[in-house]
Design a protein around this motif. Structure first.
Motif, PDB file in Angstrom:
ATOM      1  N   MET A   1       0.813  -1.213   0.000  1.00  0.00           N
ATOM      2  CA  MET A   1       0.000   0.000   0.000  1.00  0.00           C
ATOM      3  C   MET A   1       0.850   1.268   0.000  1.00  0.00           C
ATOM      4  O   MET A   1       0.442   2.295  -0.534  1.00  0.00           O
ATOM      5  N   VAL A   2       2.037   1.207   0.611  1.00  0.00           N
ATOM      6  CA  VAL A   2       2.776   2.462   0.838  1.00  0.00           C
ATOM      7  C   VAL A   2       4.064   2.594   0.028  1.00  0.00           C
ATOM      8  O   VAL A   2       4.652   3.678   0.022  1.00  0.00           O
ATOM      9  N   TRP A   3       4.524   1.539  -0.663  1.00  0.00           N
ATOM     10  CA  TRP A   3       5.859   1.610  -1.256  1.00  0.00           C
ATOM     11  C   TRP A   3       5.984   2.743  -2.272  1.00  0.00           C
ATOM     12  O   TRP A   3       7.014   3.419  -2.348  1.00  0.00           O
ATOM     13  N   LYS A   4       4.921   2.971  -3.039  1.00  0.00           N
ATOM     14  CA  LYS A   4       4.978   4.037  -4.047  1.00  0.00           C
ATOM     15  C   LYS A   4       5.034   5.408  -3.375  1.00  0.00           C
ATOM     16  O   LYS A   4       5.842   6.270  -3.753  1.00  0.00           O
ATOM     17  N   ASP A   5       4.172   5.611  -2.381  1.00  0.00           N
ATOM     18  CA  ASP A   5       4.130   6.898  -1.680  1.00  0.00           C
ATOM     19  C   ASP A   5       5.458   7.198  -0.989  1.00  0.00           C
ATOM     20  O   ASP A   5       5.966   8.320  -1.046  1.00  0.00           O
ATOM     21  N   VAL A   6       5.985   6.183  -0.304  1.00  0.00           N
ATOM     22  CA  VAL A   6       7.235   6.378   0.431  1.00  0.00           C
ATOM     23  C   VAL A   6       8.389   6.649  -0.535  1.00  0.00           C
ATOM     24  O   VAL A   6       9.212   7.548  -0.307  1.00  0.00           O
ATOM     25  N   THR A   7       8.446   5.889  -1.624  1.00  0.00           N
ATOM     26  CA  THR A   7       9.517   6.085  -2.603  1.00  0.00           C
ATOM     27  C   THR A   7       9.482   7.497  -3.182  1.00  0.00           C
ATOM     28  O   THR A   7      10.501   8.201  -3.201  1.00  0.00           O
ATOM     29  N   VAL A   8       8.311   7.923  -3.645  1.00  0.00           N
ATOM     30  CA  VAL A   8       8.190   9.248  -4.255  1.00  0.00           C
ATOM     31  C   VAL A   8       8.406  10.339  -3.214  1.00  0.00           C
ATOM     32  O   VAL A   8       9.113  11.328  -3.460  1.00  0.00           O
ATOM     33  N   GLY A   9       7.819  10.155  -2.019  1.00  0.00           N
ATOM     34  CA  GLY A   9       7.961  11.161  -0.967  1.00  0.00           C
ATOM     35  C   GLY A   9       9.401  11.358  -0.534  1.00  0.00           C
ATOM     36  O   GLY A   9       9.880  12.489  -0.406  1.00  0.00           O
ATOM     37  N   PHE A  10      10.117  10.260  -0.304  1.00  0.00           N
ATOM     38  CA  PHE A  10      11.507  10.355   0.127  1.00  0.00           C
ATOM     39  C   PHE A  10      12.387  10.918  -0.985  1.00  0.00           C
ATOM     40  O   PHE A  10      13.337  11.661  -0.722  1.00  0.00           O
ATOM     41  N   THR A  11      12.091  10.556  -2.236  1.00  0.00           N
ATOM     42  CA  THR A  11      12.879  11.077  -3.353  1.00  0.00           C
ATOM     43  C   THR A  11      12.658  12.579  -3.519  1.00  0.00           C
ATOM     44  O   THR A  11      13.617  13.330  -3.748  1.00  0.00           O
ATOM     45  N   ILE A  12      11.410  13.018  -3.416  1.00  0.00           N
ATOM     46  CA  ILE A  12      11.120  14.456  -3.480  1.00  0.00           C
ATOM     47  C   ILE A  12      11.880  15.191  -2.377  1.00  0.00           C
ATOM     48  O   ILE A  12      12.456  16.266  -2.603  1.00  0.00           O
ATOM     49  N   ALA A  13      11.892  14.597  -1.179  1.00  0.00           N
ATOM     50  CA  ALA A  13      12.611  15.232  -0.062  1.00  0.00           C
ATOM     51  C   ALA A  13      14.097  15.384  -0.385  1.00  0.00           C
ATOM     52  O   ALA A  13      14.712  16.430  -0.115  1.00  0.00           O
ATOM     53  N   GLY A  14      14.697  14.349  -0.968  1.00  0.00           N
ATOM     54  CA  GLY A  14      16.109  14.429  -1.344  1.00  0.00           C
ATOM     55  C   GLY A  14      16.359  15.477  -2.412  1.00  0.00           C
ATOM     56  O   GLY A  14      17.348  16.225  -2.353  1.00  0.00           O
ATOM     57  N   ILE A  15      15.466  15.554  -3.408  1.00  0.00           N
ATOM     58  CA  ILE A  15      15.603  16.542  -4.483  1.00  0.00           C
ATOM     59  C   ILE A  15      15.455  17.959  -3.932  1.00  0.00           C
ATOM     60  O   ILE A  15      16.229  18.859  -4.265  1.00  0.00           O
ATOM     61  N   VAL A  16      14.450  18.142  -3.071  1.00  0.00           N
ATOM     62  CA  VAL A  16      14.234  19.465  -2.466  1.00  0.00           C
ATOM     63  C   VAL A  16      15.458  19.880  -1.650  1.00  0.00           C
ATOM     64  O   VAL A  16      15.906  21.034  -1.711  1.00  0.00           O
ATOM     65  N   ALA A  17      16.019  18.915  -0.892  1.00  0.00           N
ATOM     66  CA  ALA A  17      17.184  19.228  -0.065  1.00  0.00           C
ATOM     67  C   ALA A  17      18.376  19.684  -0.895  1.00  0.00           C
ATOM     68  O   ALA A  17      19.121  20.581  -0.501  1.00  0.00           O
ATOM     69  N   ALA A  18      18.550  19.076  -2.066  1.00  0.00           N
ATOM     70  CA  ALA A  18      19.743  19.359  -2.876  1.00  0.00           C
ATOM     71  C   ALA A  18      19.555  20.504  -3.873  1.00  0.00           C
ATOM     72  O   ALA A  18      20.496  21.244  -4.149  1.00  0.00           O
ATOM     73  N   PHE A  19      18.347  20.658  -4.428  1.00  0.00           N
ATOM     74  CA  PHE A  19      18.149  21.566  -5.553  1.00  0.00           C
ATOM     75  C   PHE A  19      17.390  22.855  -5.227  1.00  0.00           C
ATOM     76  O   PHE A  19      17.616  23.871  -5.880  1.00  0.00           O
ATOM     77  N   VAL A  20      16.450  22.796  -4.284  1.00  0.00           N
ATOM     78  CA  VAL A  20      15.563  23.944  -4.066  1.00  0.00           C
ATOM     79  C   VAL A  20      16.216  24.932  -3.104  1.00  0.00           C
ATOM     80  O   VAL A  20      16.547  24.576  -1.966  1.00  0.00           O
ATOM     81  N   PRO A  21      16.404  26.177  -3.530  1.00  0.00           N
ATOM     82  CA  PRO A  21      17.054  27.168  -2.658  1.00  0.00           C
ATOM     83  C   PRO A  21      16.142  27.630  -1.526  1.00  0.00           C
ATOM     84  O   PRO A  21      14.913  27.546  -1.626  1.00  0.00           O
ATOM     85  N   ASP A  22      16.744  28.125  -0.475  1.00  0.00           N
ATOM     86  CA  ASP A  22      15.964  28.608   0.672  1.00  0.00           C
ATOM     87  C   ASP A  22      15.020  29.730   0.281  1.00  0.00           C
ATOM     88  O   ASP A  22      13.952  29.891   0.878  1.00  0.00           O
ATOM     89  N   SER A  23      15.385  30.511  -0.714  1.00  0.00           N
ATOM     90  CA  SER A  23      14.551  31.644  -1.125  1.00  0.00           C
ATOM     91  C   SER A  23      13.168  31.202  -1.586  1.00  0.00           C
ATOM     92  O   SER A  23      12.187  31.941  -1.427  1.00  0.00           O
ATOM     93  N   PHE A  24      13.073  29.992  -2.140  1.00  0.00           N
ATOM     94  CA  PHE A  24      11.773  29.479  -2.573  1.00  0.00           C
ATOM     95  C   PHE A  24      10.841  29.319  -1.371  1.00  0.00           C
ATOM     96  O   PHE A  24       9.670  29.716  -1.421  1.00  0.00           O
ATOM     97  N   PHE A  25      11.358  28.737  -0.305  1.00  0.00           N
ATOM     98  CA  PHE A  25      10.532  28.535   0.895  1.00  0.00           C
ATOM     99  C   PHE A  25      10.202  29.862   1.566  1.00  0.00           C
ATOM    100  O   PHE A  25       9.120  30.032   2.124  1.00  0.00           O
ATOM    101  N   GLN A  26      11.124  30.808   1.496  1.00  0.00           N
ATOM    102  CA  GLN A  26      10.881  32.124   2.084  1.00  0.00           C
ATOM    103  C   GLN A  26       9.788  32.873   1.339  1.00  0.00           C
ATOM    104  O   GLN A  26       9.085  33.693   1.916  1.00  0.00           O
ATOM    105  N   THR A  27       9.640  32.569   0.038  1.00  0.00           N
ATOM    106  CA  THR A  27       8.564  33.169  -0.753  1.00  0.00           C
ATOM    107  C   THR A  27       7.240  32.465  -0.479  1.00  0.00           C
ATOM    108  O   THR A  27       6.200  33.111  -0.334  1.00  0.00           O
TER     109      THR A  27
END
Length: 407
Positions: free
Chosen positions: A189-215
């Motif tokens: 039930m959860v493998w797809k959600d967990v895989t995509v969720g954790f991958t998005i988290a890794g991408i956000v950590a590496a690629f998305v600048p702090d300024s995006f969250f501040q906006t």
């Protein structure tokens, strides 16, 4: 190009580290959840939740606490309980508890976010139930409830054989084979959600600048922890929108919640993000299929209003008690994920236990039948998630190759 490769490698390594940090917690939580779902029957819940309102809410909360954290499983169980006599308010209590008070979610939160968020999750889950109960009492939607029950009467459920007591089940190999099958179903039930969720988290950590969250989250970042009421309210409203855009369940969203907090989003905003798995469109659609669109929209209004109130109460209560968590303490990107420590030994132990359970349920006792009703999912969304998860695995593998063999 070199900068992209470096970020890709960092994103893949971070995602893999998240998986490693959380693996034993997922396994432990789903083993406990599977045991409870097999040994404690839904029929017993139905017999007790239709009594007086206060007792029904209390029991609905307890039964939700010991159930599965999967939103789709919770929706199906809630529908079944409501159809067979549980009051509307106790059914809502069950739904909220099964997605916010469950053991496995608390374990994952403890790994990524710390004790304040565990307290916030469990106290917040209770507040969500109490606020929803109060709103139902004030609005008194009798006509909606009657129509929802009428809408369910035409739909037949297949009752499972629940004649054996939990004592007999727990002593039999067949009972444990069912636990093993349920454990496999939990992961399915959860493998797809967990895989995509954790991958998005890794991408956000590496690629998305702090300024995006501040906006996106007004006045967040730069070490700021002093927010006005309207800034906190904006964080609370934007949090569920961010959860809606990810289409991921609460378990897969926890690493992203940790990243949001580390980027400076308020405690209230992060809690609202975590609480949001029941106010997204797939859940709205399923509730409409069960109860009709009017009731589905009422449930959406009920839960979103309770979410706002709960997040505000938690934030200002923690502030009053001087226990608001410090964003600087959440540095999951800087962790040494693969040390030989308790995580390593727990992961090895639970991988072995998982292997034995899969052998018992799907090979040694594959003759044992075990099915659990699930809410009807959108096949389109499921296919999107499946292919997205497969793309995520390719992304992770490629990034790890870059990290260890190219750079």
């Amino acid at each position: 190009m070199d900068n992209f490769l470096k970020q890709w490698a960092e994103a893949a390594f971070t995602t893999t580290g998240f998986f490693w940090m959380a693996l034993w917690a997922f396994a432990l939580g789903y083993i406990i959840s599977s045991m409870i779902q097999v040994f404690i029957t839904e029929k017993k819940m139905q017999e007790t939740m239709g009594e007086n309102e206060g007792k029904g809410v209390l029991l609905g909360t307890f039964f939700g606490f010991i159930s599965s954290s999967c939103s789709f499983s919770a929706l199906a169980s809630t529908k079944s309980l409501f159809k067979k006599g549980a009051s509307f308010v106790s059914s809502i209590a069950f739904l909220l508890a099964s997605t916010n008070l469950v053991i496995e979610l608390g374990i994952i939160i403890s790994i990524f976010l710390g004790w304040q968020f565990i307290v916030g999750e469990y106290v917040g889950g209770i507040l969500l139930i109490l606020i929803s109960w109060l709103l139902i009492r004030l609005i008194n939607p009798k006509k909606l409830i009657e129509n929802a029950r009428k809408n369910l009467k035409d739909k037949d459920d297949d009752d499972m054989d629940e004649s054996k007591s939990w004592k007999k089940k727990i002593q039999s190999e067949k009972g444990w084979a069912k636990v093993s099958k349920q454990y496999g179903m939990e992961w399915k039930m959860v493998w797809k959600d967990v895989t995509v969720g954790f991958t998005i988290a890794g991408i956000v950590a590496a690629f998305v600048p702090d300024s995006f969250f501040q906006t996106l989250f007004i006045n967040s970042g730069n070490g700021n922890t002093d927010f006005t009421f309207f800034e906190i309210l904006e964080h609370i409203i934007v949090g569920p929108i961010a959860a809606f855009l990810t289409f991921i369940g609460s378990m897969g969203n926890i690493p992203l919640a940790a990243l949001l907090f580390g980027k400076g989003v308020s405690f209230a905003g992060v809690m609202a993000f975590i609480f949001s798995d029941l106010v997204v469109f797939p859940i709205l659609r399923i509730n409409a299929k069960y109860y009709g669109w009017k009731m589905s929209l009422f449930i959406l209004f009920l839960l979103f209003t309770a979410l706002i109130g709960t997040s505000l109460i938690l934030h200002y209560s923690f502030d009053l008690l001087s226990i608001l968590p410090d964003p600087s303490q959440v540095k999951i990107q800087d962790s040494e994920y693969f040390k030989i420590d308790y995580t390593f030994f727990l992961n090895i132990a639970f991988l072995a236990i998982s292997g034995f359970m899969l052998y018992l349920g799907f090979f040694k006792r594959k003759d044992v039948k075990h099915m659990k009703e699930m809410a009807p999912k959108s096949q389109l969304l499921e296919n999107i998630l499946k292919y997205a998860a497969l793309v995520c695995y390719v992304w992770i593998a490629g990034g790890l190759i870059v990290k260890f063999f190219v750079n």
